[in-house]
Design a protein around this motif. Structure first.
Motif, mmCIF file in Angstrom:
data_model
loop_
_atom_site.group_PDB
_atom_site.id
_atom_site.type_symbol
_atom_site.label_atom_id
_atom_site.label_comp_id
_atom_site.label_asym_id
_atom_site.label_seq_id
_atom_site.Cartn_x
_atom_site.Cartn_y
_atom_site.Cartn_z
ATOM 1 N N LYS B 267 3.254 5.534 -5.084
ATOM 2 C CA LYS B 267 4.495 4.726 -4.962
ATOM 3 C C LYS B 267 4.158 3.408 -3.777
ATOM 4 O O LYS B 267 4.578 2.407 -4.167
ATOM 5 N N GLY B 268 3.481 3.717 -2.753
ATOM 6 C CA GLY B 268 3.286 3.097 -1.657
ATOM 7 C C GLY B 268 2.164 1.920 -2.251
ATOM 8 O O GLY B 268 2.176 0.816 -2.161
ATOM 9 N N LYS B 271 4.048 -0.521 -4.563
ATOM 10 C CA LYS B 271 4.787 -1.510 -3.687
ATOM 11 C C LYS B 271 3.898 -2.458 -3.085
ATOM 12 O O LYS B 271 4.122 -3.912 -3.161
ATOM 13 N N ARG B 272 2.643 -2.168 -2.672
ATOM 14 C CA ARG B 272 1.594 -3.239 -2.399
ATOM 15 C C ARG B 272 1.322 -4.157 -3.465
ATOM 16 O O ARG B 272 0.928 -5.474 -3.375
ATOM 17 N N GLU B 346 -3.406 4.788 -0.009
ATOM 18 C CA GLU B 346 -2.664 3.908 -0.803
ATOM 19 C C GLU B 346 -3.591 2.604 -1.216
ATOM 20 O O GLU B 346 -3.766 2.109 -2.240
#
Lengths: 242, 357, 180
Positions: B267-268, B271-272, B346
């Motif tokens: 999920k991180g 987002k990036r 990530e």
């Protein structure tokens, strides 16, 4: 006329699956008589083993639980710890109690679990077809010791009762036999004491019962009893061990 | 009540207690040792039972005994220990008993090491022990979820009389996050060991016929009949108990599928990528068995922009097989994974996604 | 705002306590936080580190690949983590135990003899608290009120002299907030 010999209330009236001359039926009945006499049928939870007595609960008219091979005393510990007011016992053979379940046996005994264990020692594996047990005698022929048990290869008959007697958590251990009516009466007395100990909260109690297996000893039932008396009892002396 | 800072292991332990669990048996193994330590302290306070047994074999059998007696019971371990528990889990499934088993996974095979991994997915979801049975498997991705899913695990175990496994990893077990503690609806904080109403439980046969808890079915046809009953039961679970979190999935060009700790890290990464105008979505299975097939089926209908699916795991491709069996070749299924102590970051996931564009 | 901090040193220096302290302060300020310790056979001796993230928003990865700030309490830790700091990030060095110079020239570097300061305060074990004071002062990630509130909670039940020395330690740490 007074009826002096009844089917115990705890024993279910079904035909036996055990072989002719087998000792399991005798001990099943003794347990039921003792449970009736102590008036604890409604409190009893039995734990059946893996082995010939896997369906012991088919003969017992009270609550029972199965356990994986050797884990009867672990299952019984789980039951007794959450239901301390119930009377919990395990019924185990020599493979279940002294081989695959040796760790569970020693540690339940060492914790002093307030349990009763009935240990049937017939020096052989019945259900799987007559293989060596930890209690098989030296030179005794089995399916997996065709030339007879050799101490150099298979070690010695395991005296689990003597071993357990060393543990502080153990309240009572006695070895008895089923080779005569007198021996059966002594066995009943011992089993009664083992249950009474639990009622009194004394800790771990075990009765080792020497029991014949004519089928895999390759003997007629009468000769099996004779062998038990003349050979097996010499290796596994009877009496109170602790 | 305000939030408390607690690690994943302690959250599971407290969750079990709040769920009314009053029996714990577990053998120490890193990275889940906070659970037995927590239980050793908490259980006596609430009149429950804590046992440190001689082995994982004994632990799971003790749980079987407590559960057969009608009490909520739990055992916890990490990968090598959970391998040992498979014997008892199979018996519990066969005897149709509820039980909660926790696996805070570490790297394998063998002794491996103590660092986080997700390489026990096959063992957890495909049976693990012998026989045709299934565990319900729940995979928390945050400490809050570790607590919440523990409450749910006990409910599901009782509803279906089936083992439920909580599958976490060393990172989740060890990390601390603030969480809100809540009680389950039924009276869990009772000081007395009051079992739930379970008419099948072993209580002693007072004023009723005997109860028998056993998996053994020797007579011809009996075991097949039992297996068919179990299969019908599993079908119902598949129909009713699929759980997942979906995020940005409807307009995504690439969907990442990841569970547990990997789910939150993915999920991180998403987002990036969002900041880079890349349309990437997430499906995070919360239940691993039953696998959330239905959300994929719906997605294939609703999403016209989907190009590829990327599975990310702390393993070399275990859940991947379930995703492939769900996608059935309709979209390319790509994979990125590390295992042996390494956790995909990530940054690495972002890099992998950009390669797929 | 998000702060990603790695605390590192050898086992026994109170590295995990530093990390927990940071997370408790975040909780006190009603922020999101994750605390990820190293675990295993590193109770005394060996290297130990923990990763703490503090944020106004949901935190995804508790694992920190690139930190905003690293506190190194011994020399092996500097070697291990100096390359894990983002450009213009903060490197706080325990000068008492780290002789080597960092190879990075793109960082904000603060060198303070935390262990010596703690020894002067009368308890070498509170070097970690001095370092926290310095970090808080530079980062302004938390209010003093929250910091003291956590200090009170974490030291509750300990002997009064332990409480006092830690209070002094954190105040002493505050005053070393300029690169020297």
């Amino acid at each position: 006329m007074e009826k002096i010999y009844n089917l115990p209330e705890s024993l279910i009236d079904v035909s036996t699956h055990y072989c002719p001359g087998c000792g399991h039926g005798i001990v099943h009945r003794i347990i039921c008589e003792v449970i009736d006499e102590l008036n604890i049928r409604q409190k009893i939870i039995g734990v059946a083993p893996i082995g010939c007595a896997v369906i012991a609960y088919k003969y017992w008219d009270f609550d029972c639980c199965e356990a994986a091979h050797g884990r009867a005393l672990a299952v019984a510990t789980g039951i007794k710890r959450v239901r301390p007011a119930n009377i919990v016992f395990t019924y185990q053979g020599d493979g279940d109690l002294a081989a695959i379940g040796c760790a569970e046996t020693i540690h339940a005994a060492n914790r002093g679990e307030n349990l009763t264990t009935i240990f049937i020692n017939n020096a052989i594996y019945g259900m799987t077809g007559g293989q060596m047990a930890p209690t098989t005698l030296l030179t005794q022929k089995t399916a997996t010791t065709p030339a007879g048990r050799d101490a150099k290869l298979e070690g010695y008959p395991l005296k689990i009762s003597e071993l357990l007697a060393q543990l502080e958590g153990v309240a009572y251990i006695e070895r008895t036999s089923t080779d005569s009516p007198k021996a059966v009466l002594i066995t009943k007395k011992a089993i009664k004491e083992a249950f009474q100990n639990q009622i009194d909260g004394k800790g771990f109690s075990m009765v080792e019962v020497l029991s014949p297996c004519p089928t895999y000893w390759g003997l007629k039932p009468v000769d099996a009893v004779k062998w038990m008396r003349e050979v097996m009892i010499k290796e596994f002396p009877l009496g109170r061990i602790k | 009540m305000g939030k408390i800072l607690i690690n994943g292991n302690e959250a599971i332990a407290e969750g079990a207690i709040r769920a009314g669990c009053r029996f714990f048996a577990g053998y120490p193994i890193t990275p889940q040792n906070e659970i037995p330590a927590y239980m050793a302290k908490r259980m006596p306070e609430i009149g429950g039972v804590f046992i440190q047994p001689e082995s994982e074999l004994a632990a799971i059998s003790m749980v079987m005994g407590a559960s057969a007696s009608g009490f909520r019971a739990i055992t916890t371990s990490s990968s090598p220990g959970v391998s040992l528990k498979q014997e008892g889990i199979s018996y519990i499934a066969g005897a149709q008993l509820p039980a909660v088993i926790v696996n805070i996974m570490r790297a394998g095979p063998g002794l491996g090491n103590i660092w986080p991994a997700q390489s026990d997915y096959f063992q957890a979801t495909k049976g693990g022990g012998h026989g045709d049975y299934r565990n319900i498997v729940l995979a928390p991705s945050t400490v809050q979820e570790a607590f919440d899913l523990t409450l749910l695990a006990f409910e599901l175990a009782d509803i279906y009389r089936n083992p439920v496994m909580i599958l976490g990893d060393g990172m989740l077990g060890q990390m601390m996050e603030p969480i809100t503690i809540s009680d389950i609806k039924r009276k869990p904080d009772s000081k007395d060991m009051v079992p739930l109403d379970k008419p099948w439980a072993l209580t002693g046969c007072r004023n009723r016929k005997l109860n028998l808890v056993a998996s053994f079915r020797m007579r011809e046809g009996e075991m097949e009949k039992r297996n068919l009953e179990l299969q019908a039961h599993y079908k119902e679970i598949v129909r009713k108990e699929q759980r997942y979190e979906a995020f940005n999935e409807k307009e995504a060009e690439i969907i990442i599928v990841a569970y547990g700790t990997m789910g939150r890290i993915a999920k991180g990464a998403i987002k990036r990528l969002e900041a880079d105008n890349k349309k990437v979505g997430l499906i995070r299975p919360i239940g691993l068995w039953p696998f959330c097939k239905d959300v994929f089926t719906k997605l294939f209908k609703d999403n016209a922009t989907l190009k590829k699916i990327l599975v990310v795991e702390m393993s070399y491709g275990q859940m991947l097989e379930d995703v492939e069996l769900t996608v059935l070749g309709r979209y390319p299924v790509e994979f990125f994974g590390r295992s042996g102590g390494g956790v995909p970051t990530e940054e690495e996931i972002v890099k992998k996604v950009l390669e797929l564009y | 705002m998000t702060g990603k901090i790695i605390c590192s040193g050898f086992g026994g220096q109170g590295i995990m306590v530093m990390g927990k302290f940071l997370s408790y302060v975040a909780l006190e300020g009603d922020k999101f936080t994750t605390y990820l310790p190293t675990y295993g056979a590193e109770v005394r001796g060996g290297t130990a580190h923990c990763m703490v993230t503090i944020s106004d928003n949901e935190i995804y990865s508790p694992y920190i690949a690139e930190a905003d700030a690293v506190i190194v309490m011994n020399e092996p830790s500097m070697r291990k983590f100096e390359n894990r700091i983002k450009k213009e990030g903060l490197l706080i060095i325990n000068k008492s135990l780290v002789n080597a110079k960092t190879k990075r020239d793109d960082l904000k570097i603060v060198e303070v003899p935390f262990t010596d300061i703690a020894a002067k305060l009368g308890n070498i074990k509170c070097a970690n608290t001095v370092a926290l004071g310095t970090y808080f002062s530079i980062s302004s990630i938390a209010s003093k009120k929250d910091i003291y509130s956590v200090l009170n909670k974490m030291l509750a039940g300990l002997r009064p002299e332990i409480f006092e020395v830690n209070q002094k330690a954190i105040e002493e740490g505050f005053s070393y907030d300029k690169p020297r």
